[in-house]
Design a protein around this motif. Structure first.
Motif, PDB file in Angstrom:
ATOM      1  N   THR A  37      -3.508  -4.170  -6.393  1.00 47.04           N
ATOM      2  CA  THR A  37      -4.840  -3.817  -5.901  1.00 47.04           C
ATOM      3  C   THR A  37      -5.936  -4.779  -6.386  1.00 47.04           C
ATOM      4  O   THR A  37      -7.119  -4.498  -6.237  1.00 47.04           O
ATOM      5  N   LYS A  38      -5.512  -5.919  -6.963  1.00 51.92           N
ATOM      6  CA  LYS A  38      -6.513  -6.879  -7.442  1.00 51.92           C
ATOM      7  C   LYS A  38      -7.333  -7.416  -6.269  1.00 51.92           C
ATOM      8  O   LYS A  38      -8.538  -7.612  -6.379  1.00 51.92           O
ATOM      9  N   SER A  39      -6.666  -7.675  -5.141  1.00 53.16           N
ATOM     10  CA  SER A  39      -7.398  -8.245  -4.014  1.00 53.16           C
ATOM     11  C   SER A  39      -7.198  -7.416  -2.739  1.00 53.16           C
ATOM     12  O   SER A  39      -7.497  -7.862  -1.652  1.00 53.16           O
ATOM     13  N   MET A  40      -6.674  -6.200  -2.896  1.00 56.62           N
ATOM     14  CA  MET A  40      -6.398  -5.368  -1.720  1.00 56.62           C
ATOM     15  C   MET A  40      -6.695  -3.910  -2.065  1.00 56.62           C
ATOM     16  O   MET A  40      -6.280  -3.438  -3.125  1.00 56.62           O
ATOM     17  N   PRO A  41      -7.417  -3.197  -1.189  1.00 57.88           N
ATOM     18  CA  PRO A  41      -7.711  -1.793  -1.516  1.00 57.88           C
ATOM     19  C   PRO A  41      -6.426  -0.966  -1.623  1.00 57.88           C
ATOM     20  O   PRO A  41      -5.504  -1.149  -0.823  1.00 57.88           O
ATOM     21  N   LYS A  42      -6.404  -0.046  -2.585  1.00 62.54           N
ATOM     22  CA  LYS A  42      -5.194   0.785  -2.753  1.00 62.54           C
ATOM     23  C   LYS A  42      -4.924   1.619  -1.502  1.00 62.54           C
ATOM     24  O   LYS A  42      -3.793   1.953  -1.196  1.00 62.54           O
ATOM     25  N   GLU A  43      -5.990   1.946  -0.751  1.00 64.45           N
ATOM     26  CA  GLU A  43      -5.830   2.772   0.457  1.00 64.45           C
ATOM     27  C   GLU A  43      -5.089   2.036   1.568  1.00 64.45           C
ATOM     28  O   GLU A  43      -4.689   2.638   2.551  1.00 64.45           O
ATOM     29  N   MET A  44      -4.931   0.699   1.424  1.00 70.60           N
ATOM     30  CA  MET A  44      -4.233  -0.071   2.454  1.00 70.60           C
ATOM     31  C   MET A  44      -2.764  -0.305   2.102  1.00 70.60           C
ATOM     32  O   MET A  44      -2.037  -0.919   2.873  1.00 70.60           O
ATOM     33  N   LEU A  45      -2.325   0.195   0.951  1.00 71.98           N
ATOM     34  CA  LEU A  45      -0.890   0.062   0.624  1.00 71.98           C
ATOM     35  C   LEU A  45      -0.095   0.856   1.662  1.00 71.98           C
ATOM     36  O   LEU A  45      -0.477   1.978   2.007  1.00 71.98           O
ATOM     37  N   PRO A  46       1.002   0.309   2.177  1.00 74.73           N
ATOM     38  CA  PRO A  46       1.706   1.026   3.245  1.00 74.73           C
ATOM     39  C   PRO A  46       2.707   2.069   2.741  1.00 74.73           C
ATOM     40  O   PRO A  46       3.424   1.841   1.774  1.00 74.73           O
ATOM     41  N   VAL A  47       2.729   3.204   3.421  1.00 76.85           N
ATOM     42  CA  VAL A  47       3.830   4.161   3.271  1.00 76.85           C
ATOM     43  C   VAL A  47       4.653   3.971   4.546  1.00 76.85           C
ATOM     44  O   VAL A  47       4.163   4.245   5.648  1.00 76.85           O
ATOM     45  N   VAL A  48       5.837   3.436   4.407  1.00 73.13           N
ATOM     46  CA  VAL A  48       6.669   2.903   5.492  1.00 73.13           C
ATOM     47  C   VAL A  48       5.866   1.799   6.207  1.00 73.13           C
ATOM     48  O   VAL A  48       5.798   0.704   5.673  1.00 73.13           O
ATOM     49  N   ASP A  49       5.216   2.072   7.331  1.00 69.10           N
ATOM     50  CA  ASP A  49       4.494   0.987   7.992  1.00 69.10           C
ATOM     51  C   ASP A  49       3.042   1.319   8.315  1.00 69.10           C
ATOM     52  O   ASP A  49       2.391   0.624   9.077  1.00 69.10           O
ATOM     53  N   LYS A 274       2.492   5.443  -9.193  1.00 65.32           N
ATOM     54  CA  LYS A 274       3.654   4.663  -8.733  1.00 65.32           C
ATOM     55  C   LYS A 274       4.783   5.582  -8.257  1.00 65.32           C
ATOM     56  O   LYS A 274       5.366   5.374  -7.195  1.00 65.32           O
ATOM     57  N   GLU A 275       5.061   6.640  -9.051  1.00 63.96           N
ATOM     58  CA  GLU A 275       6.168   7.538  -8.685  1.00 63.96           C
ATOM     59  C   GLU A 275       5.890   8.220  -7.340  1.00 63.96           C
ATOM     60  O   GLU A 275       6.755   8.284  -6.471  1.00 63.96           O
ATOM     61  N   ASN A 281       7.203   7.052   0.211  1.00 59.30           N
ATOM     62  CA  ASN A 281       7.894   6.082   1.068  1.00 59.30           C
ATOM     63  C   ASN A 281       9.298   6.564   1.424  1.00 59.30           C
ATOM     64  O   ASN A 281       9.720   6.461   2.580  1.00 59.30           O
ATOM     65  N   VAL A 282       9.996   7.123   0.441  1.00 64.91           N
ATOM     66  CA  VAL A 282      11.361   7.609   0.709  1.00 64.91           C
ATOM     67  C   VAL A 282      11.294   8.806   1.666  1.00 64.91           C
ATOM     68  O   VAL A 282      12.015   8.863   2.675  1.00 64.91           O
ATOM     69  N   ALA A 283      10.393   9.752   1.374  1.00 64.31           N
ATOM     70  CA  ALA A 283      10.315  10.970   2.197  1.00 64.31           C
ATOM     71  C   ALA A 283       9.976  10.641   3.649  1.00 64.31           C
ATOM     72  O   ALA A 283      10.605  11.163   4.578  1.00 64.31           O
ATOM     73  N   PHE A 284       8.981   9.770   3.862  1.00 63.41           N
ATOM     74  CA  PHE A 284       8.592   9.431   5.242  1.00 63.41           C
ATOM     75  C   PHE A 284       9.658   8.573   5.926  1.00 63.41           C
ATOM     76  O   PHE A 284       9.872   8.703   7.125  1.00 63.41           O
ATOM     77  N   ALA A 285      10.322   7.716   5.143  1.00 61.94           N
ATOM     78  CA  ALA A 285      11.386   6.888   5.732  1.00 61.94           C
ATOM     79  C   ALA A 285      12.523   7.784   6.230  1.00 61.94           C
ATOM     80  O   ALA A 285      13.086   7.558   7.300  1.00 61.94           O
TER      81      ALA A 285
END
Ligand code: G1P
Length: 312
Positions: A37-49, A274-275, A281-285
């Motif tokens: 998140t140094k250069s990217m908002p945490k809200e933009m991290l992807p869950v699956v896609d 993190k957990e 990611n696993v659940a949605f995948a």
């Protein structure tokens, strides 16, 4: 429901102000996710896609919300761009004949004019972030979704508390039960008599030590609040962690207005940790027909390898 109860409910819905707007605070620094998140908002991290913030927007629209107010901050401009059309991308996809992909991208966009962006200029806490939306929300009840918390269930968590709001009016929050030793991580509510699909809230405390917690029902990041909260937030003193806490202002509001809570039927993933992010990611995948099989096989293999390492 008896005939009388039904009549009372219909009358109440008739006079109740509809929840049209949702506030989504996206100003947080995301220090728990450094260096990503140094250069990217945490809200933009992807869950699956899909980015985490898209899940909150989908959930709000599913619950009937018509306008979304994002409270942003420095280095968050990419979120505003994300919720806009991307003509160059559409052009490239068109040339490649990828019509389905264009449709799918467009289906994720809120309607034109149905979003607003305002800035929280300094990180003074969640209460302060919500207060920054006061002029755009105005004098009407509103929903609040904390986007780190990603809702996983048959229906979105906001749609569930909207049901209870229609039964009770007032203020409604979604709750889940946490490990009684972990009450100091959340806002905790006290449980009163049951009402409809939820219960009356008798107390609210932000991050209490287990010995001081009124229960193990924690506020899971979904709220329907009356606009009087804004005046209270404007004068709210700093609380837990030296921040202006929404929960503290809700305690003051509860002195004059009713608060109800509804236990969420699904579960929330805390994608700010993190957990939680990996579990989401696993659940949605595993819900996605296109990748479910291969993800499941890989997990099984990895677990078997781990068991082997532990046994050796
Ligand atoms: C905030 C709220 C807290 C709630 C939590 C849910 O805390 O203040 O009441 O339980 O979100 O995620 P934060 O996680 O911002 O410290």
């Amino acid at each position: 429901m008896t005939k009388d109860e039904e009549t009372i409910l219909i009358e109440r819905i008739g006079t109740m102000k509809k929840v049209r707007k949702a506030v989504i605070p996206v100003a947080g620094l995301g220090t728990r996710f450094l260096p990503a998140t140094k250069s990217m908002p945490k809200e933009m991290l992807p869950v699956v896609d899909k980015p985490v913030v898209q899940y909150a927007v989908d959930e709000a629209l599913e619950a009937g919300i018509e306008h979304i107010v994002f409270v942003t901050g420095r280095n968050k401009a990419v979120i505003e761009d994300y919720f806009d059309l991307h003509p160059e991308l559409v052009g490239t996809l068109e040339q490649a004949g990828k019509v389905e992909q264009i449709k799918s991208l467009e289906s994720l966009l809120p309607a034109p004019g149905a979003t607003s962006f305002t800035r929280q200029q300094a990180p003074h806490g969640l209460g302060h972030a919500v207060w920054c939306a006061r002029d755009i929300v105005g004098d009407e009840p509103f929903a609040l979704l904390l986007p780190d918390m990603v809702s996983f269930g048959k229906r979105g968590c906001l749609a569930e508390i909207m049901d209870l709001y229609e039964q009770t009016s007032g203020n409604v929050i979604a709750v889940e039960q946490c490990d009684p030793n972990e009450t100091n991580k959340y806002g905790i509510v006290g449980k009163g008599p049951e009402v409809g699909t939820g219960f009356e809230v008798t107390a609210m405390v932000e991050k209490p030590a287990p010995a001081k917690a009124p229960s193990n029902y924690y506020i899971n990041g979904r709220y329907i609040l009356q606009p009087e909260i804004f005046q209270l937030l404007g004068t709210q003193k700093r609380g837990a962690g030296g921040e202006i806490q929404l929960t503290d202002a809700m305690v003051r509001l509860a002195a004059s207005q009713a608060f109800f809570a509804r236990p969420f039927q699904g579960r929330m993933f805390d994608c700010g940790s993190k957990e939680g992010f990996i579990q989401a990611n696993v659940a949605f995948a595993l819900k996605r027909a296109d990748i479910r099989g291969s993800v499941l096989d890989a997990i099984r293999e990895m677990v078997a390898e781990q068991d082997h390492v532990v046994a050796a």
